[in-house]
Design a protein around this motif. Structure first.
Motif, PDB file in Angstrom:
ATOM      1  N   ARG A 130       0.847  -1.182   0.000  1.00  0.00           N
ATOM      2  CA  ARG A 130       0.000   0.000   0.000  1.00  0.00           C
ATOM      3  C   ARG A 130       0.887   1.237   0.000  1.00  0.00           C
ATOM      4  O   ARG A 130       1.897   1.259   0.691  1.00  0.00           O
ATOM      5  CB  ARG A 130      -0.879   0.015   1.245  1.00  0.00           C
ATOM      6  N   PRO A 131       0.526   2.248  -0.752  1.00  0.00           N
ATOM      7  CA  PRO A 131       1.292   3.484  -0.674  1.00  0.00           C
ATOM      8  C   PRO A 131       1.127   4.096   0.717  1.00  0.00           C
ATOM      9  O   PRO A 131       0.156   3.836   1.404  1.00  0.00           O
ATOM     10  CB  PRO A 131       0.672   4.376  -1.747  1.00  0.00           C
ATOM     11  N   VAL A 132       2.091   4.891   1.112  1.00  0.00           N
ATOM     12  CA  VAL A 132       2.040   5.524   2.425  1.00  0.00           C
ATOM     13  C   VAL A 132       0.916   6.548   2.423  1.00  0.00           C
ATOM     14  O   VAL A 132       0.881   7.436   1.566  1.00  0.00           O
ATOM     15  CB  VAL A 132       3.390   6.211   2.747  1.00  0.00           C
ATOM     16  N   PRO A 133      -0.032   6.425   3.362  1.00  0.00           N
ATOM     17  CA  PRO A 133      -1.109   7.416   3.409  1.00  0.00           C
ATOM     18  C   PRO A 133      -0.555   8.795   3.762  1.00  0.00           C
ATOM     19  O   PRO A 133       0.419   8.902   4.521  1.00  0.00           O
ATOM     20  CB  PRO A 133      -2.026   6.924   4.526  1.00  0.00           C
ATOM     21  N   PRO A 134      -1.155   9.840   3.224  1.00  0.00           N
ATOM     22  CA  PRO A 134      -0.656  11.198   3.498  1.00  0.00           C
ATOM     23  C   PRO A 134      -0.586  11.519   4.992  1.00  0.00           C
ATOM     24  O   PRO A 134       0.278  12.281   5.418  1.00  0.00           O
ATOM     25  CB  PRO A 134      -1.669  12.104   2.795  1.00  0.00           C
ATOM     26  N   ALA A 135      -1.458  10.930   5.780  1.00  0.00           N
ATOM     27  CA  ALA A 135      -1.450  11.209   7.219  1.00  0.00           C
ATOM     28  C   ALA A 135      -0.181  10.687   7.884  1.00  0.00           C
ATOM     29  O   ALA A 135       0.217  11.175   8.937  1.00  0.00           O
ATOM     30  CB  ALA A 135      -2.670  10.592   7.880  1.00  0.00           C
ATOM     31  N   HIS A 136       0.468   9.688   7.288  1.00  0.00           N
ATOM     32  CA  HIS A 136       1.679   9.113   7.868  1.00  0.00           C
ATOM     33  C   HIS A 136       2.965   9.736   7.324  1.00  0.00           C
ATOM     34  O   HIS A 136       4.048   9.369   7.758  1.00  0.00           O
ATOM     35  CB  HIS A 136       1.709   7.602   7.655  1.00  0.00           C
ATOM     36  N   LEU A 137       2.832  10.622   6.352  1.00  0.00           N
ATOM     37  CA  LEU A 137       4.012  11.294   5.815  1.00  0.00           C
ATOM     38  C   LEU A 137       4.456  12.382   6.786  1.00  0.00           C
ATOM     39  O   LEU A 137       3.635  12.959   7.495  1.00  0.00           O
ATOM     40  CB  LEU A 137       3.696  11.905   4.453  1.00  0.00           C
ATOM     41  N   PRO A 138       5.739  12.695   6.807  1.00  0.00           N
ATOM     42  CA  PRO A 138       6.206  13.761   7.688  1.00  0.00           C
ATOM     43  C   PRO A 138       5.566  15.098   7.307  1.00  0.00           C
ATOM     44  O   PRO A 138       5.323  15.366   6.127  1.00  0.00           O
ATOM     45  CB  PRO A 138       7.713  13.811   7.470  1.00  0.00           C
ATOM     46  N   ASP A 139       5.316  15.905   8.306  1.00  0.00           N
ATOM     47  CA  ASP A 139       4.738  17.220   8.090  1.00  0.00           C
ATOM     48  C   ASP A 139       5.732  18.088   7.317  1.00  0.00           C
ATOM     49  O   ASP A 139       6.940  18.064   7.571  1.00  0.00           O
ATOM     50  CB  ASP A 139       4.404  17.853   9.439  1.00  0.00           C
ATOM     51  N   GLU A 140       5.231  18.871   6.377  1.00  0.00           N
ATOM     52  CA  GLU A 140       6.095  19.722   5.561  1.00  0.00           C
ATOM     53  C   GLU A 140       6.870  20.714   6.430  1.00  0.00           C
ATOM     54  O   GLU A 140       8.035  21.010   6.162  1.00  0.00           O
ATOM     55  CB  GLU A 140       5.253  20.484   4.538  1.00  0.00           C
ATOM     56  N   ARG A 141       6.256  21.177   7.491  1.00  0.00           N
ATOM     57  CA  ARG A 141       6.908  22.127   8.399  1.00  0.00           C
ATOM     58  C   ARG A 141       8.150  21.493   9.023  1.00  0.00           C
ATOM     59  O   ARG A 141       9.211  22.109   9.089  1.00  0.00           O
ATOM     60  CB  ARG A 141       5.931  22.556   9.498  1.00  0.00           C
ATOM     61  N   ILE A 142       8.039  20.242   9.427  1.00  0.00           N
ATOM     62  CA  ILE A 142       9.177  19.534  10.034  1.00  0.00           C
ATOM     63  C   ILE A 142      10.305  19.383   9.017  1.00  0.00           C
ATOM     64  O   ILE A 142      11.478  19.588   9.330  1.00  0.00           O
ATOM     65  CB  ILE A 142       8.742  18.171  10.594  1.00  0.00           C
ATOM     66  N   LEU A 143       9.949  19.027   7.788  1.00  0.00           N
ATOM     67  CA  LEU A 143      10.967  18.867   6.747  1.00  0.00           C
ATOM     68  C   LEU A 143      11.685  20.189   6.473  1.00  0.00           C
ATOM     69  O   LEU A 143      12.902  20.222   6.290  1.00  0.00           O
ATOM     70  CB  LEU A 143      10.337  18.323   5.461  1.00  0.00           C
ATOM     71  N   ARG A 144      10.946  21.277   6.454  1.00  0.00           N
ATOM     72  CA  ARG A 144      11.564  22.591   6.234  1.00  0.00           C
ATOM     73  C   ARG A 144      12.515  22.946   7.382  1.00  0.00           C
ATOM     74  O   ARG A 144      13.591  23.501   7.160  1.00  0.00           O
ATOM     75  CB  ARG A 144      10.505  23.667   6.079  1.00  0.00           C
ATOM     76  N   GLU A 145      12.126  22.610   8.619  1.00  0.00           N
ATOM     77  CA  GLU A 145      12.987  22.872   9.774  1.00  0.00           C
ATOM     78  C   GLU A 145      14.271  22.059   9.684  1.00  0.00           C
ATOM     79  O   GLU A 145      15.355  22.546  10.013  1.00  0.00           O
ATOM     80  CB  GLU A 145      12.246  22.569  11.067  1.00  0.00           C
ATOM     81  N   VAL A 146      14.171  20.816   9.216  1.00  0.00           N
ATOM     82  CA  VAL A 146      15.356  19.968   9.051  1.00  0.00           C
ATOM     83  C   VAL A 146      16.278  20.576   8.000  1.00  0.00           C
ATOM     84  O   VAL A 146      17.496  20.652   8.185  1.00  0.00           O
ATOM     85  CB  VAL A 146      14.958  18.517   8.678  1.00  0.00           C
ATOM     86  N   ILE A 147      15.690  21.030   6.890  1.00  0.00           N
ATOM     87  CA  ILE A 147      16.494  21.646   5.832  1.00  0.00           C
ATOM     88  C   ILE A 147      17.186  22.908   6.357  1.00  0.00           C
ATOM     89  O   ILE A 147      18.384  23.125   6.112  1.00  0.00           O
ATOM     90  CB  ILE A 147      15.616  21.961   4.605  1.00  0.00           C
ATOM     91  N   GLU A 148      16.445  23.722   7.087  1.00  0.00           N
ATOM     92  CA  GLU A 148      17.033  24.948   7.663  1.00  0.00           C
ATOM     93  C   GLU A 148      18.165  24.597   8.629  1.00  0.00           C
ATOM     94  O   GLU A 148      19.208  25.255   8.649  1.00  0.00           O
ATOM     95  CB  GLU A 148      15.962  25.761   8.386  1.00  0.00           C
ATOM     96  N   GLY A 149      17.980  23.546   9.438  1.00  0.00           N
ATOM     97  CA  GLY A 149      19.015  23.117  10.368  1.00  0.00           C
ATOM     98  C   GLY A 149      20.262  22.645   9.654  1.00  0.00           C
ATOM     99  O   GLY A 149      21.389  22.932  10.061  1.00  0.00           O
ATOM    100  N   LEU A 150      20.078  21.916   8.547  1.00  0.00           N
ATOM    101  CA  LEU A 150      21.227  21.444   7.763  1.00  0.00           C
ATOM    102  C   LEU A 150      21.959  22.620   7.113  1.00  0.00           C
ATOM    103  O   LEU A 150      23.192  22.632   7.044  1.00  0.00           O
ATOM    104  CB  LEU A 150      20.770  20.441   6.713  1.00  0.00           C
ATOM    105  N   ARG A 151      21.207  23.581   6.640  1.00  0.00           N
ATOM    106  CA  ARG A 151      21.841  24.759   6.030  1.00  0.00           C
ATOM    107  C   ARG A 151      22.631  25.545   7.060  1.00  0.00           C
ATOM    108  O   ARG A 151      23.640  26.164   6.719  1.00  0.00           O
ATOM    109  CB  ARG A 151      20.775  25.638   5.389  1.00  0.00           C
ATOM    110  N   ALA A 152      22.151  25.556   8.288  1.00  0.00           N
ATOM    111  CA  ALA A 152      22.821  26.307   9.355  1.00  0.00           C
ATOM    112  C   ALA A 152      24.165  25.672   9.723  1.00  0.00           C
ATOM    113  O   ALA A 152      25.027  26.340  10.280  1.00  0.00           O
ATOM    114  CB  ALA A 152      21.934  26.393  10.588  1.00  0.00           C
ATOM    115  N   LEU A 153      24.350  24.399   9.427  1.00  0.00           N
ATOM    116  CA  LEU A 153      25.621  23.741   9.729  1.00  0.00           C
ATOM    117  C   LEU A 153      26.659  24.259   8.800  1.00  0.00           C
ATOM    118  O   LEU A 153      27.702  24.444   8.759  1.00  0.00           O
ATOM    119  CB  LEU A 153      25.502  22.219   9.562  1.00  0.00           C
TER     120      LEU A 153
END
Length: 136
Positions: A113-136
């Motif tokens: 079964r494809p991953v239901p959208p409810a189980h995908l990571p929140d876009e806000r969390i992904l953006r925070e991770v990207i910002e954290g990686l850029r800050a390194l």
């Protein structure tokens, strides 16, 4: 009077043969009259993903019909949904479900079964991770 299986319009047998399309095979003939995918009653919807199982038996098995082989060939290159297989094989979805059930029982394919959208990571969390990686 003999029947003409290749008859033209209005001739006996013409409803079973179309000169341009070739002989007509009814869907119940492809599935042996079955309407359920597996004896266990496993149901999968249109977005269920079908993948060829590399550890499964060799698909050259003579017990497989031409429609089974077509589905295997379509899955050989990439994972496809039940809807995509039905469209690419030009078969009704109900027939494809039964045929995939046969392949599943033989161990030729796996269903996921494809991953239901409810189980995908929140876009806000992904953006925070990207910002954290850029800050390194």
């Amino acid at each position: 009077m003999t029947e003409n299986p290749t008859g033209g319009p209005g001739e006996t047998g013409s409803q079973w043969y179309d000169g341009e399309a070739g002989p007509l095979v009814r869907p119940y003939a492809m599935t042996g009259g079955r309407t359920q995918p597996c004896p266990t009653g496993v149901r999968f919807d249109l977005i269920a993903l079908v993948t060829l199982d590399p550890t499964g038996p060799e698909p050259g098995d003579t017990a497989l019909g031409p429609e089974h082989r077509t589905l295997i060939e379509l899955c050989r290159t990439e994972t496809q949904s039940v809807a995509e297989l039905a469209a690419d094989a030009d078969l009704p979805v109900g027939v494809v479900r039964v045929l995939i059930g046969d392949l599943l029982e033989l161990g030729c394919v796996t269903i996921s079964r494809p991953v239901p959208p409810a189980h995908l990571p929140d876009e806000r969390i992904l953006r925070e991770v990207i910002e954290g990686l850029r800050a390194l």
